[in-house]
Design an enzyme around this catalytic site. Structure first.
Site, short mmCIF file in Angstrom:
data_model
loop_
_atom_site.label_atom_id
_atom_site.label_comp_id
_atom_site.label_asym_id
_atom_site.label_seq_id
_atom_site.Cartn_x
_atom_site.Cartn_y
_atom_site.Cartn_z
CG ASP A 275 32.90 36.86 40.74
OD1 ASP A 275 34.09 36.90 40.39
OD2 ASP A 275 31.99 37.46 40.13
CG HIS A 302 32.34 39.16 36.76
ND1 HIS A 302 32.89 38.26 37.65
CD2 HIS A 302 33.00 38.96 35.59
CE1 HIS A 302 33.81 37.55 37.04
NE2 HIS A 302 33.90 37.96 35.78
C1 LMR Z 1 37.32 36.30 35.22
O1 LMR Z 1 36.78 36.70 36.24
O2 LMR Z 1 38.26 35.49 35.23
C2 LMR Z 1 36.79 36.74 33.89
O3 LMR Z 1 35.89 37.77 34.07
C3 LMR Z 1 37.85 37.10 32.91
C4 LMR Z 1 38.69 38.31 33.30
O4 LMR Z 1 38.99 39.11 32.40
O5 LMR Z 1 39.07 38.44 34.44
#
Ligand code: LMR
Length: 445
Positions: A275, A302
Site C-alpha cells: 500500500d 489491507h
Molecule cells: C493486493 O493488494 O494486491 C493484494 O492484497 C492482492 C489482492 O487480492 O488485491
C-alpha cells in the site's frame, strides 16, 4: 503492547547528504563504469553503490535495488526509502558495505582485489528466511529478491508441490545464500527450524468480482496450520503474513500463537508495504515528483476502505486539491482490484507484492542486525486506536516492533479523520471474524 512514541517534527525530515564528496576508484564498479577514477561523487553515487552490490553480470548493465534508487542509503539497504524519515547517513556502514559488495564482484580486473577483499570483508549474510508458499505467484519472485539480499545466508523454500524445481533454479544464482527446498507437511518442521523470518504468501488469490474477504474460507485454514508449525518450530521468528484477507489472517495467527503459548505481538506482522509502495508511486506520478523522494504513510488495514493513505503527511511536503485527494485515495484503496481486473482471472498482484514483501523482509533483517533506524508501515497488534490490530508506521528493532509511531495519527486532515472513523467498523468486523474463526478451531498439537 508496544511503546507509543511521538517523533519530533525535525525527525521527520531526511538528513542531507554528507557535504564532502568522497573519491572512488574504478575497480569499485565491475562492468559498468559510471565515472572516472579520482572523480568526485556524481549525483548517483549512492545509487551506484547499491547497484554494485547487486550486479549480476560483469558485462551487463543490469542493476538491482529495492525500494528506490534514492541517492542516500546507509548500509546499502535494499530499501533506503523505508527509512524515509530520520534517515541518517553513516559513512562507516556505507564503507563497510561497499567493501562487502566489492568482495563478490565479477569483473576480471576486480578479481584480485576481490580476493583480498573477501579475506577481510565477508558479506554480512547471516540470517535465515523461510517462505511458505514459495512455488506460487508471489513466492517465486519473492524468493528471487530475497536471494539477492546480502543479509541472508539461507533461504528455505516450502510449498506443497513444485518447490524442488524453483529451488534448483534459484540455487544457480551466485549470491551468498544457500537455497533449500521443503515439500509437504512432513518437511515443514525442518524448513522452519532456526529461521529468523518466516514469510507467508501461501493461499489462493482473488478473481475479478471477489473481495479479499471472499478468500477467507480457504486461506484462514492455510494460515492457521502454517502458523501452528511456526509456533512449534521457530517461535522466536518474525512472522510476515501476506495471505489475504490480512485484516483477518493476522488475528488468526495471533490466536494460534496464543493457544500455543508463544505469542509475541512484537513479532507478528501483516504485510501492508504494498500500500505504501503504491501510494508513493501514484503520488509521484500525479505530482511529477522524483519517485525516490516520495513517502506516504498508509494506515488502517489491507482491504478497500480500510487502506487509508495519509496524503497530508506525504514527504516531501506537497499540497493536493480535494479532487486529487479523493482520486488518489480511491486509487490506492482499489489498486489490488485494479491488478485483479487487469489479470482477468489469472490472479492478483504478484510482482509488486513480492517487491513490497522483499522490502519488508530486508527492513526486518536490518532491524534484527542492529540497525536502529528502521521504520515501516505494517498491520500489528496496536493501542493506537480502540481496535486491537491496526496498520501504522512502526519502528523495527532486534526484537520486533520497538515503537508505534503515534504522531502519524495526530493532525490529520478532516478528510482523513472522517475516513479513519469510517474504516473502523469494517476493520473491526474483519478482526473479529479472524479471532472467532481461530477460537472455534482446535489447535493441532
Ligand atoms: C493486493 O493488494 O494486491 C493484494 O492484497 C492482492 C489482492 O487480492 O488485491
Amino acid at each position: 503492547m508496544s511503546v507509543l512514541i511521538t517523533l519530533p517534527a525535525d525527525h521527520l525530515h531526511r538528513q542531507p547528504r554528507p557535504a564532502s564528496k568522497p573519491t572512488i576508484s574504478s575497480h569499485t564498479f565491475s562492468g559498468r563504469q559510471s565515472f572516472a577514477p579520482g572523480n568526485t561523487r556524481p549525483d548517483n553515487y549512492y545509487t551506484e553503490i547499491v547497484h554494485t552490490r547487486y550486479k549480476m553480470e560483469a558485462t551487463s548493465a543490469a542493476t538491482f535495488s529495492i525500494g528506490s534508487t534514492t541517492s542516500f542509503g546507509p548500509k546499502l539497504s535494499l530499501n533506503p526509502q523505508s527509512k524515509a524519515w530520520g534517515v541518517r547517513f553513516n559513512p562507516k556502514n556505507s564503507l563497510k558495505s561497499l567493501k562487502a559488495a566489492m568482495s563478490f564482484g565479477f569483473h576480471p580486473k576486480a578479481q584480485k582485489q576481490n580476493q583480498i577483499s573477501r579475506k577481510n570483508f565477508q558479506p554480512q549474510a547471516s540470517y535465515k528466511v523461510a517462505i511458505l508458499g514459495a512455488a506460487g505467484g508471489i513466492g517465486q519472485p519473492l524468493a528471487l529478491l530475497i536471494k539477492m539480499s546480502p543479509l541472508v545466508s539461507a533461504l528455505h523454500l516450502y510449498d506443497i508441490a513444485n518447490v524442488k524445481g524453483v529451488t534448483a533454479d534459484l540455487s544457480h544464482c551466485n549470491t551468498p545464500s544457500q537455497t533449500l527446498d521443503f515439500t509437504g507437511a512432513s518437511e515443514l518442521g525442518s524448513c522452519l527450524k532456526g529461521v529468523d523470518v518466516v514469510v507467508i504468501p501461501a493461499g489462493v488469490p482473488r478473481k475479478p468480482g471477489m473481495t479479499r474477504d471472499d478468500l477467507f474460507n480457504i486461506n484462514a485454514n492455510i494460515v492457521k496450520s502454517l502458523v501452528e508449525a511456526v509456533a512449534d518450530n521457530c517461535p522466536d521468528a518474525f512472522i510476515h503474513i501476506i495471505s489475504n484477507p490480512v485484516n483477518s489472517t493476522v488475528p488468526i495467527a495471533a490466536e494460534v500463537l496464543k493457544k500455543k503459548g508463544v505469542y509475541d505481538p512484537k513479532k507478528l506482522f501483516g504485510v501492508t508495504t504494498l500500500d505504501v509502495v503504491r501510494a508513493n508511486t501514484f503520488v509521484a506520478q500525479k505530482k511529477n515528483l522524483r519517485i525516490i523522494d516520495v513517502d506516504v504513510p498508509v494506515i488502517g488495514g489491507h482491504a478497500g476502505i480500510t487502506i487509508l493513505p495519509l496524503l497530508s503527511k506525504t514527504k516531501p511536503l506537497v499540497s493536493f486539491t480535494d479532487e486529487e485527494i479523493q482520486e488518489l485515495t480511491v486509487r490506492i484503496q482499489n489498486a489490488g482490484t485494479e491488478v485483479v481486473e487487469a489479470k482477468a482471472g489469472a490472479g492478483s498482484a504478484t510482482l509488486s507484492m513480492a517487491y513490497a514483501a522483499a522490502r519488508f523482509v530486508e527492513s526486518s533483517l536490518r532491524a534484527i542486525d542492529g540497525d536502529s533506524d528502521v521504520y515501516e508501515c505494517c498491520f500489528v497488534e496496536s493501542e493506537l486506536t480502540e481496535l486491537p490490530f491496526f496498520a501504522s508506521r512502526v519502528k523495527l528493532g532486534k526484537k520486533g516492533v520497538e515503537a508505534v509511531i503515534s504522531s502519524d495519527l495526530q493532525g490529520l486532515s478532516e478528510y482523513e479523520q472522517k475516513a479513519l472513523e469510517a474504516l473502523k467498523p469494517e476493520l473491526k468486523a474483519s478482526i473479529d471474524k479472524g479471532i472467532a474463526f481461530a477460537n472455534k478451531q482446535a489447535v493441532a498439537t
